[in-house]
Design an enzyme around this catalytic site. Structure first.
Site, PDB file in Angstrom:
ATOM      1  N   GLU A   1      21.157 -33.595  72.665  1.00  0.00           N
ATOM      2  CA  GLU A   1      21.399 -32.976  73.956  1.00  0.00           C
ATOM      3  C   GLU A   1      22.888 -33.077  74.248  1.00  0.00           C
ATOM      4  O   GLU A   1      23.511 -34.114  73.994  1.00  0.00           O
ATOM      5  CB  GLU A   1      20.650 -33.711  75.070  1.00  0.00           C
ATOM      6  CG  GLU A   1      19.241 -33.249  75.267  1.00  0.00           C
ATOM      7  CD  GLU A   1      18.640 -33.897  76.504  1.00  0.00           C
ATOM      8  OE1 GLU A   1      17.675 -33.328  77.015  1.00  0.00           O
ATOM      9  OE2 GLU A   1      19.129 -34.942  76.952  1.00  0.00           O
TER      10      GLU A   1
ATOM     11  N   TRP B   1       5.563 -35.410  79.475  1.00  0.00           N
ATOM     12  CA  TRP B   1       6.686 -35.134  78.591  1.00  0.00           C
ATOM     13  C   TRP B   1       6.907 -36.276  77.612  1.00  0.00           C
ATOM     14  O   TRP B   1       6.741 -37.450  77.936  1.00  0.00           O
ATOM     15  CB  TRP B   1       7.959 -34.911  79.416  1.00  0.00           C
ATOM     16  CG  TRP B   1       7.824 -33.767  80.368  1.00  0.00           C
ATOM     17  CD1 TRP B   1       7.149 -32.596  80.175  1.00  0.00           C
ATOM     18  CD2 TRP B   1       8.376 -33.710  81.679  1.00  0.00           C
ATOM     19  NE1 TRP B   1       7.261 -31.795  81.283  1.00  0.00           N
ATOM     20  CE2 TRP B   1       8.009 -32.450  82.228  1.00  0.00           C
ATOM     21  CE3 TRP B   1       9.158 -34.578  82.454  1.00  0.00           C
ATOM     22  CZ2 TRP B   1       8.390 -32.049  83.494  1.00  0.00           C
ATOM     23  CZ3 TRP B   1       9.543 -34.169  83.727  1.00  0.00           C
ATOM     24  CH2 TRP B   1       9.157 -32.926  84.237  1.00  0.00           C
TER      25      TRP B   1
END
Length: 600
Positions: free
Chosen positions: A497, A191
Site C-alpha cells: 500500500e 476484512w
C-alpha cells in the site's frame, strides 16, 4: 493493510522424533564457547579483558515449555492471550513451545508477539487435538491488523474439522500439518489482509474467503475455494491452476530457490537448532518423506541472549564464534550487531525486537556465505538511522549461489510503537540473498505517526545481483517502497500500500511523474522478473492525490512481470496506469482492481 475493501466475497463451498540427516556441512567445525575464529585483539594496558561469554543455558521466563503431562495448559494459554490479544504496540513477547507428544482439547488463541511451535523434528511429532486460532474479536471482526504472531512445526486436528487462522501481515504459518481444513477469514467474514504459508500440509480445503491476497510456498493443500484480488502459489501441490486475471491465481509449479527457516527442536532432552537444506526448483513440504535434509547445531553453539543484553555483548558472542538465539523481549542496541562470520545463525523467539539508538544500523551482515537471519523484529528508534538492516556491505560482490544469505520472518517497522525514523529500512547488497517473507512497514496508525514524524523514504533497496524475494510485503514509505537496482532479481508475490498520509500531490511528486512507484526497477537493469504483484492506494488525508502507476521498470525484453494489479480503496486516490504507461486507470469509489496479465 488495506483499509476497507468493498468486494469481499461471501464464503464459497468448502472444498516419532527422528534424527537429522547431517550432511557435509554438519562436519565442518563450528566453534563452541571459548573458541574464536580470530586472534583476540590486544587489551589496552590497565583495562581488564572481557569475560568470555557462556553458551547455551536457560531460555528465560517468556519461553513457556509444555509437555503432555503439564497441568493447566489451557489456563496458561488463555492468560497469555488475554494479555496479548489487543496489545498491538505493547512490550510483551512470548514463545510457546510444545514438546513432542499428543495434547487433547486445547484452543491456543494466538495474540500479538506470540509464537507457538512444536519441538519435534517433524510437525507430526507434536499433535494438538484442538485448534491454533487467530480471530478478530478484539477489533470488531476486522482482521486487517492481526500482525506479528506465528505458528510453526505442529500437527493440528481441528475440533470442528477446520482451523481458523485469520491474519494480516507478519503472521507466518510455517511447517504446519492441518489434519482438516483451514479458514483464513475471521468469524463473520470481515476484512482480512494476509498472509503467508510455507512448508505446510493442509489435508482439507483452504478457504481464504475475505482474504484479499495470500502467498503459499512449497506446501500441499487439499483444495482452495476462492480468490479476491491476488492469490499466489509456488511449489504447492494441489494449488489451483494459473488463472490471472480471472480468477486472480498466479501459480508457479516450483519455487526457483528456497531454504526453510531454522527452528528449535529437542533431541532427547537437549535443545538443538535445525538448519534446513537449500532446495532448487522446490515443490511440496520438506518433512513429508523421511528425515528432513539439513544440518543441526546444539544449543551450546549459541549465545542465548536475554533482554537487556547490549550490542557489545551480542558482538562479543559473535566474535567468540557463537550463533545468537534472541529470547523474547526488547533489545536496545547503541551500535550495530555485526554478523561477520560465514554460516552464522541469528534466530529470534517470540518476536524478539531490536531497537537501534543514536541513529545506528541495528544489524549488519558481512559479504559472507550462509548467514541465516530469522524470526525477529527491528523497530526504528527516534533518531534517524540511515538503514535499519544491511545485508552485505556496500559494494558486496562475492558469489553466494551455493550457500546464500537467508532473511526469513524478519520484520521491520518505522513508527507505531512510538516515534521512529530511518532513511531506508532494509538494504540488500549481498548477491544471491533469499528474502523469504518479510513485512517492511512504515506505520499508518499507532503512536509517532505522521508524514514527517515517522519519515522513511525507502522500504527495501536491493543493490545485489541475483536476489530472490518470496513473499515481499512493503508498505507506506514516503518515496519508493521497493527500489531494485541489482541484475537478475526475482520476486514471487509482492503486496503493497502506498502511504496513507501524504498531505498533497506535491509531497509525492517524483519529478514529472505523479507519485513514486511502489516497486521500481532501476533504469539500467537488463534482467528482472516478478510474479503476482499488487499495489493499493488509500490516500485518506487527501483523496484527490493521483498516482501515475504502481510499478515502474525499463522497457526491455528481459524485464518481465506476470499478474500485476493496482487498486484504489474506495476512491481515496487513483492510479492512472498499472506499470509504466500501461494498464487501465482506476476510477470512482469502487474498489475494483486494474490488472495487467503480462508486461511487456
Amino acid at each position: 493493510m488495506p483499509a476497507s475493501p468493498t468486494n469481499s466475497p461471501t464464503p464459497g463451498p468448502s472444498g516419532v522424533r527422528r534424527r537429522a540427516l547431517l550432511g557435509a556441512a554438519a562436519a565442518a567445525p563450528v566453534l563452541a564457547a571459548g573458541l574464536s575464529t580470530t586472534a583476540s585483539a590486544a587489551t589496552p594496558a590497565g583495562r581488564k579483558k572481557p569475560r568470555r561469554l557462556r553458551a547455551g543455558g536457560d531460555l528465560g521466563p517468556n519461553v513457556i515449555v509444555f509437555d503432555p503431562s503439564t497441568p493447566g495448559i489451557q489456563g496458561r494459554l488463555d492468560e497469555i492471550f488475554r494479555q496479548q490479544e489487543s496489545a498491538q504496540f505493547g512490550t510483551g513477547r512470548y514463545q510457546l513451545l510444545f514438546k513432542p507428544g499428543t495434547y487433547n482439547g486445547l484452543n491456543a488463541q494466538i495474540g500479538f508477539y506470540t509464537s507457538i511451535s512444536g519441538l519435534g523434528l517433524s510437525p507430526d511429532d507434536t499433535t494438538i487435538n484442538g485448534d491454533v486460532t487467530v480471530d478478530a474479536g478484539w477489533f470488531d471482526g476486522n482482521a486487517t491488523q492481526n500482525f506479528w504472531r506465528s505458528a510453526e512445526n505442529l500437527a493440528v486436528v481441528p475440533v470442528n474439522g477446520t482451523n481458523r487462522w485469520a491474519v494480516a501481515q507478519a503472521a507466518p504459518f510455517r511447517r504446519m500439518h492441518v489434519r482438516g481444513g483451514l479458514n483464513l477469514a475471521p468469524d463473520g467474514y470481515g476484512w482480512a489482509s494476509g498472509g503467508y504459508i510455507a512448508d505446510s500440509r493442509v489435508d482439507g480445503t483452504v478457504g481464504p474467503y475475505s482474504q484479499q491476497q495470500w502467498y503459499t510456498r512449497d506446501s500441499s493443500v487439499g483444495g482452495w475455494t476462492n480468490a479476491v484480488w491476488n492469490m499466489v502459489f509456488s511449489g504447492v501441490e494441489g494449488a489451483p491452476a494459473q488463472g490471472f486475471p480471472e480468477p486472480p491465481y498466479t501459480t508457479l509449479d516450483r519455487t526457483p530457490v528456497s531454504r526453510e527457516k531454522p527452528f528449535l527442536y529437542l533431541e532427547g532432552d537437549q535443545y538443538r537448532v535445525f538448519l534446513p537444506a537449500l532446495r532448487t526448483d522446490a515443490r511440496g513440504v520438506t518433512w513429508g518423506n523421511g528425515t528432513p535434509r539439513g544440518t543441526s547445531l546444539p544449543l551450546d553453539r549459541f549465545y542465548v541472549a536475554k533482554p537487556g543484553d547490549s550490542a557489545a555483548t551480542l558482538n562479543q558472542a559473535l566474535g567468540q564464534g557463537l550463533h545468537l538465539l534472541l529470547t523474547p523481549g526488547i533489545y536496545h542496541v547503541d551500535e550495530p550487531v555485526r554478523v561477520d562470520r560465514a554460516g552464522t545463525v541469528v534466530l529470534g523467539l517470540g518476536y524478539a525486537t531490536l531497537i537501534p539508538g543514536n541513529g545506528v544500523t541495528a544489524l549488519k551482515v558481512a559479504d559472507v556465505d550462509g548467514v541465516r537471519l530469522a524470526g525477529f523484529l527491528i523497530d526504528a528508534g527516534p533518531v534517524n538511522s540511515p538503514v535499519l538492516l544491511e545485508v552485505g556491505p556496500d559494494g558486496a560482490s562475492r558469489n553466494h549461489s551455493a550457500d546464500p544469505v537467508t532473511v526469513q520472518d524478519v520484520f521491520l517497522r518505522v513508527g507505531g510503537a512510538g516515534p521512529g525514523r530511518a532513511t531506508t529500512a532494509m538494504v540488500v547488497n549481498a548477491r544471491h540473498t533469499i528474502v523469504d517473507h518479510t513485512w517492511v512497514w512504515r506505520a499508518d496508525h499507532g503512536d509517532g505517526v505522521g508524514w514527517e514524524t515517522n519519515r522513511c523514504d525507502y522500504g527495501v533497496v536491493v543493490n545485489g545481483h541475483d536476489v530472490l524475494a518470496t513473499g515481499l510485503f512493503v508498505e507506506h514509505f514516503n518515496k519508493y517502497d521497493v527500489q531494485w537496482n541489482g541484475e537478475r532479481g526475482r520476486t514471487v508475490f509482492f503486496q503493497n500500500e502506498k502511504a496513507y498520509d501524504a498531505p498533497d500531490q506535491a509531497a509525492v511528486q517524483n519529478g514529472s511523474i505523479k507519485g513514486y512507484a511502489a516497486y521500481k526497477v532501476g533504469d539500467h537493469v537488463t534482467t528482472h522478473e516478478g510474479w503476482g504483484m499488487g499495489s493499493y492506494c488509500y490516500y485518506n488525508v487527501n483523496p484527490g492525490i493521483v498516482q501515475h502507476h504502481g510499478f515502474a521498470a525499463p522497457n526491455r525484453p528481459d524485464v518481465r512481470f506476470h499478474g500485476l494489479l493496482v487498486v484504489s480503496l474506495s476512491g481515496n486516490g487513483q492510479y492512472e496506469c498499472v506499470i509504466n504507461d500501461t494498464g487501465s486507470p482506476t476510477s470512482g469509489t469502487d474498489t475494483v482492481p486494474s490488472k495487467v496479465v503480462s508486461y511487456p
